[in-house]
Design an enzyme around this catalytic site. Structure first.
Site, PDB file in Angstrom:
ATOM      1  N   ASP A   5      52.868  34.802  12.921  1.00  0.00           N
ATOM      2  CA  ASP A   5      52.587  35.991  13.711  1.00  0.00           C
ATOM      3  C   ASP A   5      51.083  36.010  13.960  1.00  0.00           C
ATOM      4  O   ASP A   5      50.366  35.087  13.550  1.00  0.00           O
ATOM      5  CB  ASP A   5      53.062  37.261  13.001  1.00  0.00           C
ATOM      6  CG  ASP A   5      53.579  38.308  13.984  1.00  0.00           C
ATOM      7  OD1 ASP A   5      52.876  38.575  14.982  1.00  0.00           O
ATOM      8  OD2 ASP A   5      54.669  38.871  13.754  1.00  0.00           O
ATOM      9  N   TYR A  46      58.739  43.611  31.378  1.00  0.00           N
ATOM     10  CA  TYR A  46      59.467  43.242  30.162  1.00  0.00           C
ATOM     11  C   TYR A  46      60.888  42.814  30.503  1.00  0.00           C
ATOM     12  O   TYR A  46      61.385  41.802  29.993  1.00  0.00           O
ATOM     13  CB  TYR A  46      59.471  44.444  29.214  1.00  0.00           C
ATOM     14  CG  TYR A  46      60.199  44.239  27.907  1.00  0.00           C
ATOM     15  CD1 TYR A  46      59.597  43.572  26.851  1.00  0.00           C
ATOM     16  CD2 TYR A  46      61.488  44.742  27.713  1.00  0.00           C
ATOM     17  CE1 TYR A  46      60.250  43.402  25.643  1.00  0.00           C
ATOM     18  CE2 TYR A  46      62.152  44.582  26.514  1.00  0.00           C
ATOM     19  CZ  TYR A  46      61.535  43.900  25.475  1.00  0.00           C
ATOM     20  OH  TYR A  46      62.189  43.737  24.281  1.00  0.00           O
TER      21      TYR A  46
END
Length: 266
Positions: free
Chosen positions: A38, A157
């Site tokens: 991450d 998105y």
């Protein structure tokens, strides 16, 4: 239920929280070795501590999925530390630019597509050679209900996630004869840091608390989410883990919705 993951190695992107973190926990419980990645090193450290994995079964390495250089470094780290991977679970993503179409500029579109679509492309490109060499492999992409049921206030998105569905379907055809299976999981309104932030913004805009924001969101924006609650990340990670497993050996090119009925079609 034995999922046949003992001795397999998985890379989980977006692994410091939410669905990624819970997926790592599921895979560890099934005997896999897991690599978490991450953006935030401190968050990764905390996530790894929280998983309490057996020695040698969990490592982590920070990487930005929009950076080819970061992904090359991640690939080198993984191969030097745990060897080639058998499983890629791609959870990393952002909500991206929000607003009606005429309110979103090129920068908003480009940033959202860079992370949510090209991030998936770049991670896959880096690790595809590993996944093709073993005669057994799994890729699972986290998409969204928005991929097939777009909402007018988050079209970048929606478009990016629809692109990931197309990417997965194409890859599932390209590499199936090499026993590399590619599938997607499409959640809806899961209790994650992403939806926490969405509901906090909604509460602030409406001058209410978060519980009311969630209730009004379900009523006004997600009328077909029949369970009338946010999903739990472990309800998604259970499906992801299944698709990573030997139990899913005849599942390829599929999209599993984990959305409590939120997508209003068959």
């Amino acid at each position: 239920m034995d999922m046949g993951l003992e001795g397999r190695t998985a890379l989980v992107t977006g692994g410091d929280s939410g669905i990624g973190w819970h997926t790592a926990r599921e895979l560890l419980a099934e005997g896999a070795t897991v690599v978490l990645t991450d953006l935030d090193e401190d968050a990764l450290d905390a996530a790894a501590r929280g998983l309490q994995a057996p020695p040698g079964r969990l490592v982590h390495h920070r990487a930005d999925i929009t950076s080819v250089e970061d992904l090359r470094a991640l690939g080198h780290f993984v191969r030097e530390t745990v060897g080639e991977i058998d499983i890629l679970v791609h959870c990393a993503g952002i909500t991206g630019a929000q607003g009606l179409f005429h309110e979103i500029d090129d920068e908003g579109w480009v940033r959202t597509l860079e992370v949510d679509l090209l991030g998936a492309v770049r991670v896959t490109r880096e690790f595809l050679p590993d996944l093709r060499r073993g005669g057994w492999g799994r890729i699972v992409y986290l998409t969204s209900e928005d991929a097939v049921q777009p909402y007018d206030d988050e079209l970048p998105y929606c478009a990016a996630k629809a692109g990931v569905l197309a990417l997965a379907k194409g890859l599932s055809r390209s590499y199936a004869t090499e026993e590399l299976l590619v599938n997607t999981v499409s959640p809806a309104f899961i209790r994650t840091p992403m939806t926490d932030a969405m509901m906090s913004r909604r509460a602030e805009q409406r001058g209410t608390d978060v519980d009311e924001a969630i209730g009004s969101f379900l009523e006004e924006e997600r009328p077909h989410l029949e369970l009338r609650r946010r999903g739990r990340p472990e309800e998604v990670s259970a499906v992801v883990a299944f698709l990573c497993s030997q139990r899913a050996s005849f599942v390829n090119g599929a999209n599993y919705r984990v959305d409590a009925g939120s997508v209003a079609t068959i």
